[in-house]
Each structure stands twice: as structure tokens, then as C-alpha cells.
Design an enzyme around this catalytic site. Structure first.
Site, mmCIF file in Angstrom:
data_model
loop_
_atom_site.group_PDB
_atom_site.id
_atom_site.type_symbol
_atom_site.label_atom_id
_atom_site.label_comp_id
_atom_site.label_asym_id
_atom_site.label_seq_id
_atom_site.Cartn_x
_atom_site.Cartn_y
_atom_site.Cartn_z
ATOM 1 N N TRP A 151 48.261 31.940 -3.004
ATOM 2 C CA TRP A 151 47.581 33.063 -3.651
ATOM 3 C C TRP A 151 47.962 34.420 -3.077
ATOM 4 O O TRP A 151 47.614 35.442 -3.653
ATOM 5 C CB TRP A 151 46.059 32.904 -3.517
ATOM 6 C CG TRP A 151 45.612 32.504 -2.149
ATOM 7 C CD1 TRP A 151 45.264 31.249 -1.733
ATOM 8 C CD2 TRP A 151 45.483 33.339 -0.976
ATOM 9 N NE1 TRP A 151 44.932 31.255 -0.393
ATOM 10 C CE2 TRP A 151 45.055 32.518 0.092
ATOM 11 C CE3 TRP A 151 45.700 34.698 -0.739
ATOM 12 C CZ2 TRP A 151 44.836 33.010 1.377
ATOM 13 C CZ3 TRP A 151 45.485 35.200 0.542
ATOM 14 C CH2 TRP A 151 45.053 34.367 1.583
ATOM 15 N N GLU A 178 44.594 28.296 -7.525
ATOM 16 C CA GLU A 178 43.489 28.452 -8.476
ATOM 17 C C GLU A 178 42.790 29.808 -8.336
ATOM 18 O O GLU A 178 42.117 30.251 -9.271
ATOM 19 C CB GLU A 178 42.476 27.316 -8.287
ATOM 20 C CG GLU A 178 42.901 25.977 -8.867
ATOM 21 C CD GLU A 178 44.062 25.347 -8.098
ATOM 22 O OE1 GLU A 178 44.862 24.635 -8.736
ATOM 23 O OE2 GLU A 178 44.161 25.556 -6.860
ATOM 24 N N GLY A 228 52.844 27.506 1.854
ATOM 25 C CA GLY A 228 51.438 27.494 2.237
ATOM 26 C C GLY A 228 51.257 27.169 3.701
ATOM 27 O O GLY A 228 52.134 27.416 4.528
ATOM 28 N N SER A 229 50.123 26.585 4.015
ATOM 29 C CA SER A 229 49.751 26.354 5.407
ATOM 30 C C SER A 229 50.509 25.182 6.010
ATOM 31 O O SER A 229 51.002 24.300 5.302
ATOM 32 C CB SER A 229 48.244 26.082 5.503
ATOM 33 O OG SER A 229 47.928 24.822 4.923
ATOM 34 N N GLU A 250 58.012 26.262 3.021
ATOM 35 C CA GLU A 250 57.849 27.553 3.685
ATOM 36 C C GLU A 250 56.404 27.611 4.167
ATOM 37 O O GLU A 250 55.478 27.789 3.373
ATOM 38 C CB GLU A 250 58.147 28.727 2.753
ATOM 39 C CG GLU A 250 58.123 30.057 3.487
ATOM 40 C CD GLU A 250 57.871 31.244 2.577
ATOM 41 O OE1 GLU A 250 57.345 32.250 3.090
ATOM 42 O OE2 GLU A 250 58.184 31.174 1.381
ATOM 43 N N LEU A 251 56.207 27.450 5.465
ATOM 44 C CA LEU A 251 54.868 27.268 6.004
ATOM 45 C C LEU A 251 54.422 28.497 6.805
ATOM 46 O O LEU A 251 54.915 29.585 6.595
ATOM 47 C CB LEU A 251 54.841 25.991 6.838
ATOM 48 C CG LEU A 251 55.346 24.740 6.086
ATOM 49 C CD1 LEU A 251 55.285 23.511 6.982
ATOM 50 C CD2 LEU A 251 54.566 24.515 4.805
ATOM 51 N N CYS A 284 52.994 35.867 5.068
ATOM 52 C CA CYS A 284 53.532 34.828 5.960
ATOM 53 C C CYS A 284 54.365 35.418 7.093
ATOM 54 O O CYS A 284 54.330 34.915 8.217
ATOM 55 C CB CYS A 284 54.379 33.841 5.168
ATOM 56 S SG CYS A 284 53.449 32.879 3.954
ATOM 57 N N GLU A 381 47.675 31.002 13.219
ATOM 58 C CA GLU A 381 48.116 32.000 12.244
ATOM 59 C C GLU A 381 46.906 32.798 11.783
ATOM 60 O O GLU A 381 45.969 32.235 11.204
ATOM 61 C CB GLU A 381 48.794 31.334 11.048
ATOM 62 C CG GLU A 381 49.299 32.335 10.030
ATOM 63 C CD GLU A 381 49.984 31.682 8.836
ATOM 64 O OE1 GLU A 381 50.865 32.324 8.241
ATOM 65 O OE2 GLU A 381 49.634 30.538 8.498
#
Length: 479
Positions: A151, A178, A228-229, A250-251, A284, A381
Site C-alpha cells: 500500500w 486492500e 512487502g514485509s 523485495e522485502l 522501503c 524496520e
């Protein structure tokens, strides 16, 4: 005004209602409900998978030149619809409207670059081992792709995955976040209006574990892409590994910034503060740990605090706003927890430190000093507008501290010494390195992480190559 018809896009048709569960889409600046998002059921997921296989069988036979025509047409439609898409993005995500416009511009750039690069999927001609034998490598689309986007930059991260997959000749089932569905609906609608064949794109919203489990387990899916995470990335990588499916991950990141004592301190502090508070720190590759040489530490911190206090926070639709709210209630709660933990361990709040306003998920641009080494914000993070600033006096020590986390997505340094710049760029354990600058992700540059920050590349030729498989062909004129 939020004028978006939300729905699932499956097999060339929009689906909504029909007894499906829904989720509220909330404006993070006002906490008002913008709309209700229909969620996919088991049949929707099955239909999207079947459609994706049919779409792949069509799209893989379309030439790269003809794919480019459709993709460029989609990019042009997004450019025409830029203002509406940016408005929807700000309502859903909270970022200032100027930043939302910039993100839509990057969507256009990404699609057009991938469309052009799709014509560069070259193979190799090997020297012949014997007469009348031709041996080559060729690159072909890997197959239907399952793509999952977050998001924080919902439009460009969806576009990056979809554009690369389409340019390679793959079909894609995409599941955006979402929390930010409307802008993604707008991006996908542009591809549809541009004439993309039915089944080449399917889009699902739903219970994340239900959708990801089904998409990854299906034999139709041949490739998984996720941004994401770390925790979710590990889970999806495990699911894909059970099926021996390639992944691009891609974290998370926890990017160090090392500021040496030979710089223009005020200018560097301004640049660092501006980058730190971009998108309320929900980036990120955001700068999230500042190590400043002790000879300029106090001056740097003073200027950084001045810039933090000058940041104009508010509803991203209002003129002059440079930082909006955090994107959701979870991020606000996490931010408050990180600051409380640092304070409990003795940290000084040099700026900010508190929630803002009665409504909305706003948090003050915050600066922390005097941090204990075990503070959670130095190891987890943060994804929030909180900047921990710490002094250092030894090169080897600061490099060890900079690399001393499980993340390795991005790292930055500021110095006028060419020798030191070279040493830092070699010493950083990260996939994205900035020396005397902060650079956002570019369409033609790869982004990747080391350690827990990811697997593979997104962006650039390397990112496109992730959606291709290389085949070796050995052809004799006769037996």
C-alpha cells in the site's frame, strides 16, 4: 470526492457484490470510510487462475513490438487520467497530492520503459561445434505470474510487476493491497481500455492468506513476485519453494545514512530530513538510522531538528502539505510503540514524538537522540517518520554498525572524499547504495536486497529477465 467503482477483474469482467464479503476503504487523513471493497471467494480465485492460463496462451504469441503498442497506449491513458488517479491515491494512502502525481508519473515511465525493453530479450549464438549445427539460447516468457503489491506506493509497485510481466509475454494475476484499491483499479483499467486481451490481467482483492495460498499452490502459476514485509516474504517464499517456483522478493529495509565531517552540514541535514519524512517514512529504502561524525553531530542534529519542526503536516489534498498521515491505524500504533520503547531506554525526543490532531493517523516528524543500542527502532524496520541520530568517530566502527542489522536493502553516505566514498560503497552490505544523494527507484535501474531484504531484482533489464526463462536450442540440418 471518491468516485471509484471497486471490484475484482476476472476473465475480462468486473465482479462486485453478489454476496461477497467486503472491507471498508478508509481515508487515513479523516478516518472516514470511502467505500467498501468486495473480496474474492474461492470460485473467483479459481476463475482468475484459469483465465490467466488462457491469457498466457494468447499473449505469449503476440510479438514484443505489438505488446509495446498496447502497453504504450495504456501508459498514455494513465497520463491523461493522472489528476484523477493522483486524487484517489491521496485519499486512500494519505500522501500529499504532489507526491501522488509524482508516483503516477513513475507509473507511466515504468510501463513505457518495460514496453521498450521487452524488445531486448536477446539470446546468444554459440560458436558451432560441427558443420550445419546451430546452437542458440533463447528467452521465452516464464508463464502466468502471481504478483502481490503493498500500500505504500500502490500504483507504481503494481505497475512495476504488471509491466515487466506483460513486456516479457506473461499473463499476471495481481493482488494489490486492500487499503489502496481504487488507484490500482484505475491502473488496471487503463490496460483494459488499451486493448489488452482477456485473461492477460486478472486482479483479486481478498483475505491475503487465502489468495496467496491458492495462487502459489496452483500448477498454473509459474512465477511469484512480492513486495512487502520480511515475515510475509518468508511465508510466500516457503509456499513457492514447496512447488519449486521462482520468486522475486523485495522485502524490508533499515537503511543507514553515514554523514562524515567534510560535508556542507546544513545542506546534508536538509536532504536527509526531506528524504526521511517523504511519505511519512513509509518507504522501503527510507533513511532510517543516521550515523553522524561526532565533530559535526551537534550541528547536524540542530539543523535536522529545525527541518523536522518545519515540516507541514496535514491532509494531503490541502495546499502546501509536505507530509500526510500514516497509511493506517496499525502503522500509527507501531510508531507510538517504537518511540515509547526508545524513551523507556533513555532516548531524548529532540523533535516531535506524539500523535497529531483528533482524527486521522498523523504523527509528528520525530527526532530521537541518546539512544540505547538495544532500542527496537535500531533493529526493526520502522516505516514511520521517526529519525534516530547517533554520533560516531571511527570508520570501521560505523561501517560495522551500519551493516549490523538483518536488512540490506539500501544504504547512503555523504562525504567529499573520493577515497572514502569508494570505501563506503564497497563496505556497505546493501543492494541499493547512494553516495551524496538519495535516488528513488528508477524504471531502468535494478533494485534488490541482501540478507533478509529480498531475493532477485525488480526494475531494469534484470527485473525483466526475472519473467523470462532461458532455453538452449541445438539444431542440426539433418540426422
Amino acid at each position: 470526492m471518491y468516485d471509484v467503482e471497486l471490484g475484482l477483474y476476472i476473465d475480462g469482467q468486473w465482479r462486485a457484490g453478489e454476496g461477497r464479503r467486503t472491507l471498508p476503504v478508509v481515508n487515513p487523513a479523516t478516518e472516514e470510510v470511502l467505500a467498501h471493497l468486495p473480496l474474492a471467494n474461492e470460485q473467483d480465485i479459481a476463475d482468475a487462475l484459469a483465465s490467466s492460463q488462457e491469457g498466457f496462451d494468447i499473449w505469449r504469441t503476440v510479438s514484443a513490438w505489438d505488446r509495446q503498442v498496447v502497453m504504450n497506449r495504456a501508459a498514455d491513458l494513465i497520463q491523461v487520467r493522472r489528476e484523477n488517479l493522483a486524487h484517489v491515491l491521496t485519499l486512500e494512502n494519505g500522501k500529499p497530492l504532489a507526491d501522488a502525481r509524482g508516483e503516477i508519473d513513475r507509473v507511466v515511465e515504468t510501463i513505457k520503459w518495460c514496453a521498450e525493453e521487452g524488445k531486448r530479450a536477446y539470446g546468444r549464438l554459440l560458436p558451432p561445434r560441427q558443420p550445419e549445427l546451430v546452437q542458440t539460447t533463447v528467452k521465452r516468457p516464464i508463464g502466468p505470474v502471481a504478483a502481490f503489491a503493498p500500500w505504500n506506493f500502490p500504483a507504481v509497485l503494481v505497475a512495476r510487476k504488471v509491466a515487466a510481466a506483460l513486456a516479457a509475454g506473461c499473463s499476471v494475476v495481481v493482488k494489490p493491497a486492500e487499503e489502496t484499491p481504487g488507484v490500482c483499479v484505475g491502473v488496471i483499467r487503463a490496460f483494459i481500455d488499451a486493448g489488452l486481451p482477456k485473461g492477460v490481467i486478472n486482479m483479486l482483492f481478498g483475505e491475503p492468506s487465502q489468495v496467496s495460498d491458492r495462487l502459489i499452490a496452483s500448477p498454473i502459476t509459474r512465477k511469484v513476485s512480492f513486495t512487502g514485509s520480511v515475515s510475509v516474504g518468508r511465508l510466500l517464499s516457503t509456499l513457492a519453494a514447496k512447488q519449486l517456483k521462482p520468486v522475486t522478493m523485495e522485502l524490508g529495509g533499515h537503511s543507514p545514512v553515514v554523514v562524515f565531517d567534510d560535508v556542507d552540514v546544513q545542506a546534508v541535514a536538509r536532504a536527509c530530513a526531506g528524504f526521511k519524512f517523504r511519505n511519512a517514512g513509509q518507504v522501503c529504502v527510507s533513511a532510517s538510522r543516521f550515523f553522524v561524525h561526532e565533530r559535526v553531530y551537534e550541528e547536524f542534529t540542530r539543523h535536522f531538528v529545525e527541518f523536522a519542526n518545519a515540516v507541514k503536516v496535514g491532509n494531503g489534498l490541502e495546499a502546501g502539505i509536505s507530509m500526510g498521515p500514516l497509511a493506517n491505524a496499525r502503522r500509527l500504533e507501531s510508531t507510538m510503540d517504537l518511540v515509547a520503547d526508545a524513551k523507556a531506554r533513555g532516548a531524548t525526543v529532540a523533535a516531535g514524538g506524539s500523535r497529531m490532531f483528533d482524527r486521522g493517523y498523523f504523527f509528528q516528524p520525530t527526532v530521537l537522540t541518546d539512544l540505547d543500542a538495544q532500542s527496537r527502532i535500531l533493529h526493526e524496520e520502522p516505516f514511520c517518520p521517526v529519525a534516530p541520530i547517533m554520533p560516531f568517530n571511527d570508520f570501521d566502527e560505523v561501517m560495522q554498525r551500519a551493516n549490523g542489522v538483518d536488512f540490506g536493502l539500501a544504504a547512503y553516505a555523504f562525504t567529499h572524499s573520493i577515497k572514502r566514498a569508494a570505501a563506503v560503497s564497497e563496505g556497505f552490505d546493501a543492494g541499493w547504495i547512494g553516495i551524496n544523494c538519495f535516488t528513488p527507484a528508477l524504471a531502468d535501474a535494478p533494485i534488490s536486497g541482501t540478507k533478509q531484504s529480498g531475493i532477485g531484482h525488480e526494475g531494469g533489464p534484470e527485473g525483466l529477465d526475472a519473467y523470462l526463462q532461458t532455453r538452449f536450442v541445438s539444431q542440426a540440418s539433418s540426422i
